[in-house]
Design an enzyme around this catalytic site. Structure first.
Site, PDB file in Angstrom:
ATOM      1  N   ASP A  92       8.848  -8.085  24.426  1.00  0.00           N
ATOM      2  CA  ASP A  92       9.647  -8.948  23.562  1.00  0.00           C
ATOM      3  C   ASP A  92       9.072 -10.346  23.768  1.00  0.00           C
ATOM      4  O   ASP A  92       9.143 -10.873  24.887  1.00  0.00           O
ATOM      5  CB  ASP A  92      11.120  -8.871  23.971  1.00  0.00           C
ATOM      6  CG  ASP A  92      11.989  -9.713  23.052  1.00  0.00           C
ATOM      7  OD1 ASP A  92      11.455 -10.655  22.426  1.00  0.00           O
ATOM      8  OD2 ASP A  92      13.195  -9.433  22.957  1.00  0.00           O
ATOM      9  N   LYS A 147       0.776 -13.630   5.714  1.00  0.00           N
ATOM     10  CA  LYS A 147       1.785 -14.272   4.901  1.00  0.00           C
ATOM     11  C   LYS A 147       3.126 -13.577   5.087  1.00  0.00           C
ATOM     12  O   LYS A 147       3.128 -12.449   5.578  1.00  0.00           O
ATOM     13  CB  LYS A 147       1.355 -14.283   3.434  1.00  0.00           C
ATOM     14  CG  LYS A 147       1.343 -12.889   2.802  1.00  0.00           C
ATOM     15  CD  LYS A 147       0.988 -12.958   1.360  1.00  0.00           C
ATOM     16  CE  LYS A 147       2.193 -13.221   0.495  1.00  0.00           C
ATOM     17  NZ  LYS A 147       2.870 -12.009   0.020  1.00  0.00           N
ATOM     18  N   LYS A 181     -10.565  -8.651  -1.540  1.00  0.00           N
ATOM     19  CA  LYS A 181     -10.855  -7.602  -2.527  1.00  0.00           C
ATOM     20  C   LYS A 181     -12.273  -7.794  -3.068  1.00  0.00           C
ATOM     21  O   LYS A 181     -12.674  -8.916  -3.379  1.00  0.00           O
ATOM     22  CB  LYS A 181      -9.841  -7.661  -3.684  1.00  0.00           C
ATOM     23  CG  LYS A 181      -8.431  -7.230  -3.275  1.00  0.00           C
ATOM     24  CD  LYS A 181      -7.499  -7.233  -4.474  1.00  0.00           C
ATOM     25  CE  LYS A 181      -6.049  -7.043  -4.070  1.00  0.00           C
ATOM     26  NZ  LYS A 181      -5.651  -5.659  -3.810  1.00  0.00           N
ATOM     27  N   ASP A 234       6.141 -14.934  -3.311  1.00  0.00           N
ATOM     28  CA  ASP A 234       5.466 -13.735  -2.800  1.00  0.00           C
ATOM     29  C   ASP A 234       4.054 -13.567  -3.391  1.00  0.00           C
ATOM     30  O   ASP A 234       3.161 -13.069  -2.720  1.00  0.00           O
ATOM     31  CB  ASP A 234       6.334 -12.515  -3.151  1.00  0.00           C
ATOM     32  CG  ASP A 234       5.827 -11.224  -2.536  1.00  0.00           C
ATOM     33  OD1 ASP A 234       5.578 -11.218  -1.319  1.00  0.00           O
ATOM     34  OD2 ASP A 234       5.672 -10.232  -3.275  1.00  0.00           O
ATOM     35  N   HIS A 239      -1.555 -15.488  -3.935  1.00  0.00           N
ATOM     36  CA  HIS A 239      -2.595 -14.674  -4.570  1.00  0.00           C
ATOM     37  C   HIS A 239      -3.033 -15.232  -5.932  1.00  0.00           C
ATOM     38  O   HIS A 239      -4.216 -15.366  -6.209  1.00  0.00           O
ATOM     39  CB  HIS A 239      -2.114 -13.236  -4.765  1.00  0.00           C
ATOM     40  CG  HIS A 239      -1.619 -12.577  -3.516  1.00  0.00           C
ATOM     41  ND1 HIS A 239      -2.199 -12.776  -2.285  1.00  0.00           N
ATOM     42  CD2 HIS A 239      -0.596 -11.707  -3.293  1.00  0.00           C
ATOM     43  CE1 HIS A 239      -1.550 -12.053  -1.369  1.00  0.00           C
ATOM     44  NE2 HIS A 239      -0.576 -11.407  -1.963  1.00  0.00           N
TER      45      HIS A 239
HETATM   46  C1  BG6 Z   1       1.668  -8.679  -1.116  1.00  0.00           C
HETATM   47  C2  BG6 Z   1       3.069  -8.878  -1.629  1.00  0.00           C
HETATM   48  O1  BG6 Z   1       1.151  -9.870  -0.598  1.00  0.00           O
HETATM   49  O2  BG6 Z   1       0.836  -8.216  -2.171  1.00  0.00           O
HETATM   50  C3  BG6 Z   1       3.608  -7.588  -2.217  1.00  0.00           C
HETATM   51  O3  BG6 Z   1       3.910  -9.303  -0.570  1.00  0.00           O
HETATM   52  C4  BG6 Z   1       2.661  -7.056  -3.263  1.00  0.00           C
HETATM   53  O4  BG6 Z   1       4.898  -7.793  -2.793  1.00  0.00           O
HETATM   54  C5  BG6 Z   1       1.241  -6.975  -2.718  1.00  0.00           C
HETATM   55  O5  BG6 Z   1       3.108  -5.767  -3.646  1.00  0.00           O
HETATM   56  C6  BG6 Z   1       0.258  -6.612  -3.811  1.00  0.00           C
HETATM   57  O6  BG6 Z   1      -0.994  -6.356  -3.236  1.00  0.00           O
HETATM   58  P1  BG6 Z   1      -2.025  -5.348  -3.914  1.00  0.00           P
HETATM   59  O7  BG6 Z   1      -3.232  -5.434  -3.051  1.00  0.00           O
HETATM   60  O8  BG6 Z   1      -1.360  -4.003  -3.898  1.00  0.00           O
HETATM   61  O9  BG6 Z   1      -2.245  -5.834  -5.299  1.00  0.00           O
END
Ligand code: BG6
Length: 497
Positions: A92, A147, A181, A234, A239
């Site tokens: 912990d 993240k 990617k 998110d 992204h």
């Molecule tokens: C994550 C998000 O960072 O990316 C998720 O927290 C999302 O909500 C995911 O589903 C999508 O990633 P990918 O690679 O599946 O497009």
């Protein structure tokens, strides 16, 4: 081959570790890229011992890895050797006694230590200071942060300050897995490895850019976490803005950490602020209701959230969290003045597909009456997932003797057909970059904070103006206001994905 290293995964039994990190390390190991002495030390409160943990990872790999490796690899010596690299320490991080971990690690000697923080961000500071206090950190140690890095500018700064009190910036690797990617990296090569595009890559020739990250899955068992976040935090703040940066940035002087990140930062700093009435006009929030995805009936977000909160006092609370965002952004600089960047992302949409569409200006005058006034403008579509590839929508003559009949015709580059190989998962690339000390595909502190500086007023205005998410049926393309957002400018979303 990497340097000898101990990868210490905090949150080592969690979903991310099991689904992404361990399989990624495993696949790189099968390819002979991990040093013979490398160890993976999982840290969690679970009480597992090494043998239990190895069993757990073994069954996860048996479940997922055949997709990538062919089942045979699972029973050969390399598989067993990978499992022997694994250790588990119950700890912990709030406790003072870290001896379980320090005993397993022993002296660093020639090893590099990587602290992978796949735990709640609220623990990041404590883990870093704890690791330093217990002698686990030296100047060669690297820390990887998953993240979400904060929920607004102030909380992101607080995390960065805490982590920065232990680690120098060049020891900190902030993950945005989109940058790992293959197709996202290909964007760099496409733009800067071909002389064809650069003269056209500006406001003079490009009409607009669309960035879509559509998911067909809902929030499932992450509903409780997700409800405190929403699509803007998110997906967009990280992204989608990173994708926008790669489309919009100037050619870096060098393809290295500082070169690429300096240019991305300039794009983030050039984003036209969206505030007050701009937010109301140029953003759309949505939340999915029940519907059909791939012919299957799926529940709405509110139902999923209530299920995940069943039996708690919050079970019946309504939610105004957005599961969809569409917005119109502008990069206010010389290259992009006046070119709209339309961004959208959402869950429970018709398909799982991500793409970037660069739409060029139409020809100034059509000499082909058979086509009417309008020849469809050229579109460069970068397909990030699935069916990764690049498609250039052109106009060609339809074959036949019946006169000149222009016809839409794409030039298609399919990664699978051209390169044949399996495309590695983003985490494979990113973990190897950490082990090799290459920060190019990780976010620098100033980038994260610039992204929050732009996103925060949007969140604030939504709250202040009580802009509630519009309902959209699962399995569609989001709320109709999303279509109106772009149609208002005489344009349309590229739905042909
Ligand atoms: C994550 C998000 O960072 O990316 C998720 O927290 C999302 O909500 C995911 O589903 C999508 O990633 P990918 O690679 O599946 O497009």
């Amino acid at each position: 081959m990497t340097d000898p290293a101990d990868v210490i995964v905090f949150g080592g039994t969690g979903d991310l570790a099991m689904r992404k990190l361990l399989p990624a390390l495993y696949l790189r190991d099968l390819d002979g890229q991990l040093d013979g002495d490398a160890r993976i030390v999982a840290v969690s409160r679970s009480g597992l011992d090494d043998a239990d943990y190895r069993d757990k990872v073994d069954s996860e790999l048996r479940r997922t890895a055949p997709r990538w490796t062919g089942a045979d690899a699972l029973d050969d010596d390399r598989h067993a050797a990978f499992l022997r690299r694994l250790h588990h320490v119950t700890l912990d991080v709030a406790d003072d006694d870290w001896s379980g971990l320090t005993d397993v690690l022993g002296p660093a000697d020639h090893r590099i230590r990587v602290l992978y923080l796949a735990s709640a961000p609220s623990l990041f500071g404590r883990i870093c200071t704890g690791a330093a206090a217990h002698g686990i950190v030296d100047e060669r140690t690297r820390v990887v942060l998953e993240k979400p890095l904060g929920t607004d500018l102030a909380s992101a700064q607080a995390i960065n300050d805490e982590v920065g009190s232990v680690f120098a910036e060049d020891q900190i690797y902030r993950i945005d897995h989109y940058l790992g990617k293959e197709t996202v990296q290909n964007l760099l090569v496409l733009r800067f490895g071909n002389s064809l595009f650069e003269p056209l890559w500006n406001a003079g020739q490009i009409d607009h850019v669309q960035i879509t990250v559509a998911e067909s899955l809902g929030v499932g068992n992450r509903a409780d976490y997700y409800d405190g976040s929403g699509a803007l935090r998110d997906m967009v703040q990280n992204h989608l803005l990173q994708l926008l940066c790669l489309v919009a940035m100037e050619p870096p002087a060098r393809i290295d950490g500082e070169g690429v990140r300096d240019e991305k930062l300039k794009v983030l700093q050039s984003l036209k602020p969206l505030t007050g009435p701009d937010v109301v006009r140029d953003t759309v929030r949505g939340q999915y209701t029940e519907g059909l995805v791939d012919g299957e009936a799926v529940p709405g977000y509110a139902t999923e959230l209530a299920e995940s909160r069943a039996g708690t006092p919050r079970e019946k609370d309504a939610s105004s969290t957005e599961t969809f965002v569409a917005l119109r952004a502008e990069v206010a600089n010389w290259r992009w003045a006046g070119v709209p960047f339309y961004l959208r992302t959402g869950k429970r949409l018709a398909r799982h597909a991500s793409e970037i569409v660069v739409q060029f200006k139409p020809v100034p005058h059509s000499i082909f009456p058979a086509f009417g006034e309008q020849i469809p403008p050229n579109r460069l579509v970068l397909r990030l997932q699935p069916d990764e590839g690049v498609r250039l929508h052109m106009t060609a003559k339809a074959p036949g003797p019946g006169g000149i009949r222009p016809h839409p015709a794409p030039l298609d580059l399919s990664f699978a057909r051209t390169f044949g190989d399996r495309l590695p998962d983003a985490y494979e690339r990113l973990l190897m970059d950490v082990l090799r000390g290459n920060p190019t595909l990780f976010m620098r502190r100033d980038e994260i904070e610039a992204a929050w500086r732009w996103a925060e007023p949007v969140l604030r205005t939504w709250e202040e103006t009580n802009q509630l998410p519009r309902p959209y049926s699962a399995g569609g393309h989001g709320p109709s206001a999303s279509a109106r957002l772009i149609e208002r400018d005489g344009r349309a979303w590229h739905e042909d994905y």
